[in-house]
Design a protein around this motif. Structure first.
Motif, PDB file in Angstrom:
ATOM      1  N   LYS A 158       0.913  -1.219  -0.050  1.00 39.39           N
ATOM      2  CA  LYS A 158      -0.024   0.147  -0.014  1.00 39.39           C
ATOM      3  C   LYS A 158       0.893   1.241  -0.159  1.00 39.39           C
ATOM      4  CE  LYS A 158      -4.067  -2.266   0.561  1.00 39.39           C
ATOM      5  NZ  LYS A 158      -5.173  -2.240  -0.277  1.00 39.39           N
ATOM      6  N   ASN A 159       0.293   2.314  -0.676  1.00 36.40           N
ATOM      7  CA  ASN A 159       1.150   3.573  -0.718  1.00 36.40           C
ATOM      8  C   ASN A 159       2.605   3.629  -1.314  1.00 36.40           C
ATOM      9  OD1 ASN A 159      -1.097   4.599   0.459  1.00 36.40           O
ATOM     10  ND2 ASN A 159      -0.349   4.658   2.746  1.00 36.40           N
ATOM     11  N   LEU A 160       2.491   2.560  -2.198  1.00 37.95           N
ATOM     12  CA  LEU A 160       4.006   2.527  -2.880  1.00 37.95           C
ATOM     13  C   LEU A 160       4.523   3.689  -3.385  1.00 37.95           C
ATOM     14  CD1 LEU A 160       6.220   0.524  -3.638  1.00 37.95           C
ATOM     15  CD2 LEU A 160       5.326  -0.073  -5.441  1.00 37.95           C
ATOM     16  N   ALA A 161       3.654   4.692  -4.264  1.00 42.19           N
ATOM     17  CA  ALA A 161       4.026   5.788  -4.850  1.00 42.19           C
ATOM     18  C   ALA A 161       5.337   5.667  -5.787  1.00 42.19           C
ATOM     19  CB  ALA A 161       4.457   6.881  -3.914  1.00 42.19           C
ATOM     20  N   ASN A 162       6.397   6.296  -5.731  1.00 43.55           N
ATOM     21  CA  ASN A 162       7.487   6.023  -6.732  1.00 43.55           C
ATOM     22  C   ASN A 162       8.570   5.190  -6.141  1.00 43.55           C
ATOM     23  OD1 ASN A 162       8.432   7.760  -4.565  1.00 43.55           O
ATOM     24  ND2 ASN A 162       9.355   9.291  -6.242  1.00 43.55           N
ATOM     25  N   ARG A 163       8.619   4.241  -5.326  1.00 42.98           N
ATOM     26  CA  ARG A 163       9.315   3.395  -4.510  1.00 42.98           C
ATOM     27  C   ARG A 163       9.372   2.163  -5.494  1.00 42.98           C
ATOM     28  NH1 ARG A 163       6.490   6.097  -0.497  1.00 42.98           N
ATOM     29  NH2 ARG A 163       7.592   7.301   0.761  1.00 42.98           N
ATOM     30  N   THR A 164      10.288   1.413  -5.029  1.00 37.45           N
ATOM     31  CA  THR A 164      10.576   0.078  -5.943  1.00 37.45           C
ATOM     32  C   THR A 164      10.453  -1.090  -4.809  1.00 37.45           C
ATOM     33  OG1 THR A 164      12.111   1.108  -7.600  1.00 37.45           O
ATOM     34  CG2 THR A 164      11.952  -1.283  -7.402  1.00 37.45           C
ATOM     35  N   VAL A 165       9.682  -2.069  -5.391  1.00 38.61           N
ATOM     36  CA  VAL A 165       9.639  -3.494  -4.893  1.00 38.61           C
ATOM     37  C   VAL A 165      10.834  -4.344  -5.496  1.00 38.61           C
ATOM     38  CG1 VAL A 165       8.235  -5.509  -4.260  1.00 38.61           C
ATOM     39  CG2 VAL A 165       7.244  -3.093  -4.371  1.00 38.61           C
ATOM     40  N   SER A 166      11.379  -5.182  -4.468  1.00 39.84           N
ATOM     41  CA  SER A 166      12.628  -5.875  -4.904  1.00 39.84           C
ATOM     42  C   SER A 166      12.142  -7.380  -4.146  1.00 39.84           C
ATOM     43  CB  SER A 166      13.689  -5.406  -4.494  1.00 39.84           C
ATOM     44  OG  SER A 166      14.065  -4.256  -5.313  1.00 39.84           O
ATOM     45  N   TRP A 167      12.601  -8.412  -4.832  1.00 41.77           N
ATOM     46  CA  TRP A 167      12.716  -9.597  -4.153  1.00 41.77           C
ATOM     47  C   TRP A 167      13.938 -10.380  -3.919  1.00 41.77           C
ATOM     48  CZ3 TRP A 167       8.602 -12.344  -2.196  1.00 41.77           C
ATOM     49  CH2 TRP A 167       7.168 -11.982  -2.308  1.00 41.77           C
ATOM     50  N   VAL A 168      14.254 -10.812  -2.801  1.00 44.48           N
ATOM     51  CA  VAL A 168      15.466 -11.260  -2.388  1.00 44.48           C
ATOM     52  C   VAL A 168      15.375 -12.503  -1.598  1.00 44.48           C
ATOM     53  CG1 VAL A 168      17.683 -11.026  -0.855  1.00 44.48           C
ATOM     54  CG2 VAL A 168      16.370  -8.795  -1.783  1.00 44.48           C
ATOM     55  N   ARG A 169      16.322 -13.565  -2.181  1.00 44.67           N
ATOM     56  CA  ARG A 169      16.417 -14.812  -1.780  1.00 44.67           C
ATOM     57  C   ARG A 169      17.003 -14.829  -0.227  1.00 44.67           C
ATOM     58  NH1 ARG A 169      17.931 -19.012  -5.740  1.00 44.67           N
ATOM     59  NH2 ARG A 169      19.894 -18.229  -5.590  1.00 44.67           N
ATOM     60  N   HIS A 170      16.452 -15.183   0.828  1.00 46.18           N
ATOM     61  CA  HIS A 170      17.070 -14.930   1.991  1.00 46.18           C
ATOM     62  C   HIS A 170      18.311 -15.735   2.142  1.00 46.18           C
ATOM     63  CE1 HIS A 170      17.011 -13.798   6.503  1.00 46.18           C
ATOM     64  NE2 HIS A 170      16.614 -12.681   5.980  1.00 46.18           N
ATOM     65  N   ARG A 171      18.297 -16.830   2.128  1.00 45.74           N
ATOM     66  CA  ARG A 171      19.142 -17.827   2.519  1.00 45.74           C
ATOM     67  C   ARG A 171      20.779 -17.445   1.911  1.00 45.74           C
ATOM     68  NH1 ARG A 171      20.482 -21.464  -1.935  1.00 45.74           N
ATOM     69  NH2 ARG A 171      18.862 -22.069  -3.369  1.00 45.74           N
ATOM     70  N   ASP A 172      20.637 -16.870   0.676  1.00 48.31           N
ATOM     71  CA  ASP A 172      21.972 -16.393   0.312  1.00 48.31           C
ATOM     72  C   ASP A 172      21.982 -14.754   0.039  1.00 48.31           C
ATOM     73  OD1 ASP A 172      20.350 -16.504  -1.828  1.00 48.31           O
ATOM     74  OD2 ASP A 172      21.624 -17.883  -2.993  1.00 48.31           O
ATOM     75  N   ILE A 173      21.003 -14.188   0.328  1.00 47.84           N
ATOM     76  CA  ILE A 173      20.877 -12.762   0.411  1.00 47.84           C
ATOM     77  C   ILE A 173      21.065 -12.336  -1.486  1.00 47.84           C
ATOM     78  CG2 ILE A 173      21.493 -10.479   1.055  1.00 47.84           C
ATOM     79  CD1 ILE A 173      20.658 -12.371   2.996  1.00 47.84           C
ATOM     80  N   HIS A 174      20.518 -13.177  -2.188  1.00 46.58           N
ATOM     81  CA  HIS A 174      20.762 -13.089  -3.562  1.00 46.58           C
ATOM     82  C   HIS A 174      19.111 -12.298  -4.204  1.00 46.58           C
ATOM     83  CE1 HIS A 174      22.002 -14.156  -7.631  1.00 46.58           C
ATOM     84  NE2 HIS A 174      20.879 -14.669  -8.082  1.00 46.58           N
ATOM     85  N   LEU A 175      19.714 -11.150  -4.997  1.00 50.43           N
ATOM     86  CA  LEU A 175      18.662 -10.413  -5.444  1.00 50.43           C
ATOM     87  C   LEU A 175      18.147 -11.025  -6.608  1.00 50.43           C
ATOM     88  CD1 LEU A 175      17.202  -7.481  -5.443  1.00 50.43           C
ATOM     89  CD2 LEU A 175      19.148  -6.696  -7.004  1.00 50.43           C
ATOM     90  N   LEU A 176      16.625 -11.270  -6.683  1.00 47.52           N
ATOM     91  CA  LEU A 176      16.088 -12.067  -7.645  1.00 47.52           C
ATOM     92  C   LEU A 176      15.528 -10.895  -8.613  1.00 47.52           C
ATOM     93  CD1 LEU A 176      14.390 -14.693  -5.556  1.00 47.52           C
ATOM     94  CD2 LEU A 176      16.630 -14.926  -6.841  1.00 47.52           C
ATOM     95  N   THR A 177      14.847 -10.022  -8.167  1.00 46.88           N
ATOM     96  CA  THR A 177      13.994  -9.103  -9.142  1.00 46.88           C
ATOM     97  C   THR A 177      14.167  -7.639  -8.499  1.00 46.88           C
ATOM     98  OG1 THR A 177      11.822  -9.310  -8.148  1.00 46.88           O
ATOM     99  CG2 THR A 177      12.537 -11.015  -9.707  1.00 46.88           C
ATOM    100  N   VAL A 178      13.889  -6.509  -9.440  1.00 43.45           N
ATOM    101  CA  VAL A 178      13.645  -5.198  -8.973  1.00 43.45           C
ATOM    102  C   VAL A 178      12.709  -5.020  -9.755  1.00 43.45           C
ATOM    103  CG1 VAL A 178      15.094  -2.896  -8.823  1.00 43.45           C
ATOM    104  CG2 VAL A 178      16.181  -5.005  -8.294  1.00 43.45           C
ATOM    105  N   GLY A 179      11.728  -4.217  -9.136  1.00 40.22           N
ATOM    106  CA  GLY A 179      10.453  -3.723 -10.059  1.00 40.22           C
ATOM    107  C   GLY A 179       9.946  -5.068 -10.715  1.00 40.22           C
ATOM    108  N   ARG A 180       9.755  -4.756 -12.054  1.00 40.65           N
ATOM    109  CA  ARG A 180       9.487  -5.638 -13.105  1.00 40.65           C
ATOM    110  C   ARG A 180      10.575  -6.555 -13.753  1.00 40.65           C
ATOM    111  NH1 ARG A 180       6.126  -1.306 -14.117  1.00 40.65           N
ATOM    112  NH2 ARG A 180       3.905  -1.509 -13.188  1.00 40.65           N
ATOM    113  N   TYR A 181      11.970  -6.176 -13.227  1.00 40.30           N
ATOM    114  CA  TYR A 181      12.981  -6.779 -14.096  1.00 40.30           C
ATOM    115  C   TYR A 181      13.667  -7.786 -13.078  1.00 40.30           C
ATOM    116  CZ  TYR A 181      12.477  -2.435 -16.649  1.00 40.30           C
ATOM    117  OH  TYR A 181      12.067  -1.355 -17.621  1.00 40.30           O
ATOM    118  N   THR A 182      14.011  -8.728 -13.814  1.00 39.72           N
ATOM    119  CA  THR A 182      14.719  -9.988 -13.261  1.00 39.72           C
ATOM    120  C   THR A 182      16.277  -9.820 -13.101  1.00 39.72           C
ATOM    121  OG1 THR A 182      12.954 -11.608 -14.082  1.00 39.72           O
ATOM    122  CG2 THR A 182      15.171 -12.389 -13.509  1.00 39.72           C
TER     123      THR A 182
END
Length: 286
Positions: free
Chosen positions: A78-102
């Motif tokens: 909620k209320n994301l505005a101009n901020r970005t959502v990312s997905w991170v795999r926690h076991r190895d702190i591996h960045l998976l996605t940023v916004g809609r990009y892999t």
């Protein structure tokens, strides 16, 4: 008298000013309170920073997924505005996605968002057991805020009670029970095979029924009335969402199973050997 009249006039003027100031302060206070209540009603709770994003936890739950079936981890912001959502795999702190990009070489991972939707979904194709663990949905605030979602990849297992072989007297009822375990959802169907051929429940043979009970643990009962010698063979339970399981059925015509026959003969041979040894010892002592 003149002084007293002037004094009273001054007091009246001062009282008017004080009343005016009091009314103004009261109006301002009521206005601010009204705006505060309006803001509180809009967000559902009072916040000093009404534009700060937050997670809708009711729509961001842990996920259990069958092995190999595409998994979807949802994160509602909620209320994301101009901020970005990312997905991170926690076991190895591996960045998976940023916004809609892999941002990973593993193309099984993908971020899905359809504006104006507030859902940011991590798609994982062909998930394996090793993909189980915690995934972090992260918002690019300072400092960043996160929602943790646990993925459990499970492999459904099939078992037939009493296997791998059972022995049935001719004329009795064959009752085979197939159990499907560790399945997030019941199988859409369960087929039974006899010697690699699908069992027909309306065949001329008759007396063949299947009773399936779906649930957290799904069971399927194959019932064959009046067992015959031609009912011998390999039976296989085939769930839609798990590996098949087999059992060998032996219909006996009044005889003992071969294994039991061998066991009896072995026992007789052993007894005869002990008798011979006993008599040999007796002869040596005479």
């Amino acid at each position: 008298m003149v002084l007293r009249h002037g004094f009273c006039r001054q007091c009246s003027d001062m009282l008017f000013v004080v009343c005016t100031i009091t009314i103004v302060i009261t109006d301002v206070s009521e206005c601010l309170l009204s705006k505060s209540n309006k803001h509180q009603n809009t967000l559902g709770e009072f916040s000093e920073k009404p534009d700060l994003p937050y997670f809708d936890k009711a729509a961001s739950k842990n996920v259990t997924s069958p092995l190999g079936k595409t998994a979807y981890l949802n994160c509602r912001v909620k209320n994301l505005a101009n901020r970005t959502v990312s997905w991170v795999r926690h076991r190895d702190i591996h960045l998976l996605t940023v916004g809609r990009y892999t941002y990973t070489g593993d193309q099984r991972f993908r971020s899905i968002n359809q504006p104006p939707s507030e859902d940011w979904t991590l798609q994982i194709k062909y998930p394996q057991i090793r993909d189980s663990g915690i995934y972090e949905c992260q918002i690019s605030t300072t400092p960043h805020i996160s929602q943790y979602i646990h993925l459990q990849v499970v492999e459904p297992r099939t078992d037939i009670i009493g296997g791998p072989e059972i022995f049935i007297d001719r004329g009795s009822t064959i009752n085979l029970t197939c159990v499907v375990l560790h399945s997030p959802e019941p199988p859409s169907y369960i087929f039974w095979n006899h010697n690699n051929a699908i069992i027909s429940y309306d065949s001329p043979r008759g007396g063949v029924n299947v009773v399936t009970e779906k649930g957290t643990v799904t069971t399927s009962h194959l019932l064959i009335q009046e067992a015959r010698v031609e009912d011998n063979g390999r039976y296989q339970c085939n769930p839609s969402n798990s590996q098949p399981k087999s059992i060998n059925v032996h219909v006996l015509n009044g005889e003992y199973p071969a294994a039991m026959q061998h066991g009896g003969q072995a026992h007789q041979r052993t007894t005869h050997m002990y008798c011979l040894i006993f008599f040999a010892c007796m002869l040596l002592h005479v």
